[in-house]
Design an enzyme around this catalytic site. Structure first.
Site, PDB file in Angstrom:
ATOM      1  N   PHE A  28       1.135  -1.201   0.147  1.00 32.57           N
ATOM      2  CA  PHE A  28       0.271   0.367   0.319  1.00 32.57           C
ATOM      3  C   PHE A  28       0.685   1.237  -0.184  1.00 32.57           C
ATOM      4  O   PHE A  28       0.155   2.600  -0.948  1.00 32.57           O
ATOM      5  CB  PHE A  28      -0.919  -0.046   1.545  1.00 32.57           C
ATOM      6  CG  PHE A  28      -0.241   0.480   2.253  1.00 32.57           C
ATOM      7  CD1 PHE A  28       0.233   1.278   3.027  1.00 32.57           C
ATOM      8  CD2 PHE A  28       0.123  -0.585   3.294  1.00 32.57           C
ATOM      9  CE1 PHE A  28       0.779   1.679   3.994  1.00 32.57           C
ATOM     10  CE2 PHE A  28       0.767  -0.688   4.545  1.00 32.57           C
ATOM     11  CZ  PHE A  28       1.209   0.806   5.033  1.00 32.57           C
ATOM     12  N   LYS A  52      -0.778  -7.827  -9.337  1.00 31.89           N
ATOM     13  CA  LYS A  52      -2.626  -7.482  -8.315  1.00 31.89           C
ATOM     14  C   LYS A  52      -1.706  -5.647  -7.526  1.00 31.89           C
ATOM     15  O   LYS A  52      -0.852  -5.816  -6.333  1.00 31.89           O
ATOM     16  CB  LYS A  52      -2.863  -8.719  -7.208  1.00 31.89           C
ATOM     17  CG  LYS A  52      -3.570  -8.495  -6.416  1.00 31.89           C
ATOM     18  CD  LYS A  52      -3.990  -9.394  -5.203  1.00 31.89           C
ATOM     19  CE  LYS A  52      -3.499  -8.981  -3.874  1.00 31.89           C
ATOM     20  NZ  LYS A  52      -4.064  -8.541  -3.624  1.00 31.89           N
ATOM     21  N   SER A  71       5.054  -6.838   4.466  1.00 28.85           N
ATOM     22  CA  SER A  71       6.053  -6.530   5.776  1.00 28.85           C
ATOM     23  C   SER A  71       6.867  -8.469   5.988  1.00 28.85           C
ATOM     24  O   SER A  71       6.770  -9.442   5.423  1.00 28.85           O
ATOM     25  CB  SER A  71       4.987  -6.649   6.787  1.00 28.85           C
ATOM     26  OG  SER A  71       4.234  -8.469   6.599  1.00 28.85           O
ATOM     27  N   CYS A 112       9.879   1.113   3.609  1.00 18.65           N
ATOM     28  CA  CYS A 112      10.966   0.291   3.968  1.00 18.65           C
ATOM     29  C   CYS A 112      12.167   1.008   4.160  1.00 18.65           C
ATOM     30  O   CYS A 112      12.822   0.561   4.649  1.00 18.65           O
ATOM     31  CB  CYS A 112      10.453  -1.022   3.586  1.00 18.65           C
ATOM     32  SG  CYS A 112      11.660  -0.821   1.534  1.00 18.65           S
ATOM     33  N   GLU A 118       8.792  -3.192  13.563  1.00 21.05           N
ATOM     34  CA  GLU A 118       8.454  -2.018  12.270  1.00 21.05           C
ATOM     35  C   GLU A 118       7.332  -1.201  12.812  1.00 21.05           C
ATOM     36  O   GLU A 118       6.235  -2.282  12.571  1.00 21.05           O
ATOM     37  CB  GLU A 118       8.683  -3.113  11.165  1.00 21.05           C
ATOM     38  CG  GLU A 118       8.472  -2.181   9.614  1.00 21.05           C
ATOM     39  CD  GLU A 118       7.969  -2.611   8.751  1.00 21.05           C
ATOM     40  OE1 GLU A 118       8.117  -3.069   8.574  1.00 21.05           O
ATOM     41  OE2 GLU A 118       9.051  -1.965   7.809  1.00 21.05           O
TER      42      GLU A 118
END
Lengths: 139, 494
Positions: free
Chosen positions: B160, B184, B237, B292, B394
């Site tokens: 996202f 996707k 993640s 990230c 995180e």
């Protein structure tokens, strides 16, 4: 006068917006045109500012990297804001060009360690504005 | 400053793009897509059935043979056209990203630029895909060639935080090298990719070469398990990256999965502090910490560095303007959703509970006119111990943990305690420290006086340890290699 807002600059993106506000305002003024001795110069300056506006838009799209996300907290944009209530077109033009000299010179120094390509553009613009001021004052 | 106009207020029910056509989704359920700044629903995204995945894979498989036989230079021409169309729609792409994801408009423009750069890089396929040969390589009179060939249909499962760019780390290289593709998008931010597929539709790809299906994790599973898919690229993640890597491998696929991060920014006492602080603010709070490559732990080395950098950093963070990203003066937008906000607030509470000192609290922030938005202001903890949750996990939000270390070696030890190895940065004027840092630190992206180490399209996007599973990364030559294989041909003319 133009829809430009000359609002405060809190990041490099808004600094660039301030620059395009200058160029759009100048472009609109010169495109309106004047009669008499200033007519030809106004036409030339309209072309120059159109080209500069395009160059700034291109710079926004192609030359900016993550550094532009750095917040700016010490840039007083008010001192560069032009007085847009001058009725004489030549005097208005001089006001705009002089404010641009000051603005682009300072912004060029600020960009120097962040993005040299943008700094060079601003440096070149400031020199051009000085030249435009001389020509306008010579009318 | 006035807001930039939104491209549309509402994008309606989204469709899938299969075999060169927009098709109604075969879906029992549609999820809301929400503007995180306003909390308003701006689109409905279908949770496509597994059955429709078969249609997409069949279309891609059928398109492959003819596309593979299309000369690379011709394939590149379609990408040149794609670049032009993306340029024409650059601002719209950026504004849609801001509207659905929340990031500030200049961040979105930066993402749009990096998106296009990957198309530009992939147009070099005629050079990047060249094989090699050796006359008399096998024996006298017997030549040996290595030919680089495409493999079939690949798919990307996208996150996202970068609604446009991340899919472009993969698919332009895949199709440039003669493969076909299925994207996707994230179900949280599908509008940008749907808009981009309207542009893809204009670029001249033959039907079936590039396809898009919207959906949930069930759809992702279907892609991983489908026998018609040769490989999977994923970004998200770490737990999910690991799952995608394991599950896709089980089904015999090539896989590259990019996971999470906990990036440390180390500040030595000789750093140029004002510029360091400005750069770090962008790293920690850019994209509202949802990337990230964002800084997470600020690590001053020694008391002198601490005493200079920490007060300046806190002062700078207080001045960050939080608001709707379509206001060009906004420095930091909302997080992606109310659920993300809740999770981040949970981490902040955990930091307090575990004894860290909350010196800047972004929890109560109010953005006038956007009272329902998922906003969290810049947040800073001091006195963070390396074993605290906020130092290790995180958070993916605008929360900074300040962890003082006594020496350069201690700072490197701290970085290496983390299971992640995505990025790390050092701020110093000392060449020896800088050299040691880049040499010793186990991370895929190293910054020297740079806090956001975002590899350009022609370099691989790195990642070590639990930040990456696989061998070949996205972007550049790595992507070319991921999407191709080497076929050796030995030739003897009798």
């Amino acid at each position: 006068m133009a829809k430009c807002e000359f609002s405060e600059c809190s990041n490099f993106g808004s600094l660039l917006r301030f620059s395009t506000d200058f160029e759009e305002t100048a472009l609109e003024l010169y495109q309106k045109g004047v009669s008499g001795a200033a007519a030809e110069l106004f036409s030339t300056l309209a072309q120059k500012h159109k080209k500069r506006l395009d160059e700034l838009e291109l710079a926004r799209r192609e030359k900016l990297r993550e550094e532009i996300l750095e917040p700016i907290t010490d840039f007083d944009s008010k001192k560069y804001k032009p007085n847009l209530n001058i009725s004489d077109p030549v005097k208005m033009a001089i006001e705009l060009e002089e404010k641009m000299v000051q603005f682009y010179t300072d912004v060029s120094n600020r960009w120097k360690t962040i993005q040299r390509e943008i700094s060079r553009i601003c440096e070149r613009f400031a020199k051009q504005n000085e030249d435009f001021v001389s020509k306008l004052k010579a009318l | 400053m006035a807001l930039l106009p939104e491209v549309k207020k509402n994008y309606g029910a989204l469709k899938n793009y299969i075999n060169g056509e927009w098709v109604e989704a075969d879906a029992d359920k549609y999820n809301d897509v929400v503007n995180p700044a306003t909390n308003e629903v701006i689109a409905k995204v279908p949770m496509t059935s597994k059955k429709q995945i078969d249609e997409a894979v069949s279309a891609a498989n059928e398109a492959w043979e003819a596309w593979r036989e299309t000369p690379p230079v011709t394939r590149a021409r379609v990408l040149f056209k794609m670049k032009e169309i993306l340029e024409q729609n650059y601002e719209n792409i950026a504004r849609i990203m801001t509207q659905e994801q929340g990031k500030a408009i200049d961040e979105a423009r930066g993402e749009a630029r990096r998106t296009i750069e990957n198309v530009e890089c992939a147009t070099s396929v005629t050079t990047l895909m060249m094989g090699y040969n050796l006359e008399d390589g096998a024996a006298s009179g017997i030549d040996e060639d290595a030919v680089i060939s495409p493999l079939g249909t690949f798919a990307a499962i996208c996150p996202f935080n970068f609604p446009a760019m991340i899919a472009f780390w993969f698919w332009p290289y895949a199709v440039a090298t003669g493969n076909t593709y299925i994207v996707k998008p994230s179900r949280q931010v599908p509008i940008t990719m749907n808009y981009i597929f309207e542009l893809i539709d204009q670029a001249g790809f033959p039907p079936g070469v590039v396809n898009m299906v919207n959906g949930s994790h069930e759809l992702a599973d279907a892609l991983m398990e489908h026998p018609g898919i040769k490989g999977i690229s994923f970004v998200g993640s770490t737990p999910i990256a690991k799952y995608v890597y394991e599950n896709s491998s089980k089904y015999g696929k090539r896989v590259q999965t990019q996971g999470g991060a906990k990036n440390s920014l180390v500040v030595m006492e000789d750093a140029v502090m004002d510029k360091t602080v400005a750069n770090m603010l962008a790293s920690f709070y850019g994209c509202t910490g949802q990337r990230c490559l964002a800084g997470a732990n600020l690590v001053p080395v020694g008391k002198k560095a601490y005493d200079i950098v920490v007060p300046k950093f806190i002062e700078g963070a207080k001045k960050i303007r939080v608001g709707y990203g379509l206001d060009e003066n906004t420095n930091m937008g909302p997080v992606v959703s109310q659920a993300a906000k809740k999770k981040i607030l949970g981490y902040i509470q955990k930091g307090i509970d575990e004894g860290a000192k909350l010196v800047l609290d972004g929890r109560g922030i109010k953005v006038p006119g956007y009272e329902n938005g998922a906003f969290i202001g810049p947040t800073i903890f001091e006195d963070v111990a390396p074993d605290m949750t906020i130092a290790k996990e995180e958070i993916f939000g605008p929360v900074v943990s300040i962890i003082e270390r006594d020496s350069f070696d201690d700072a490197i030890d701290l970085i290496h305690q983390s299971p992640f190895g995505n990025a790390a940065s050092i701020y110093t004027q000392n060449g020896r420290w800088a050299r040691d840092f880049r040499y010793r630190v186990q991370a895929g992206n190293i910054g020297i006086n740079i806090g956001i180490v975002a590899a350009m399209a022609y370099f691989p996007f790195g990642g070590y340890k639990d930040s990456f599973f696989g061998t070949l990364h996205g972007q550049g030559k790595d992507a070319i290699n991921f999407f191709t294989d080497r076929k050796v041909v030995i030739t003897r003319w009798l």
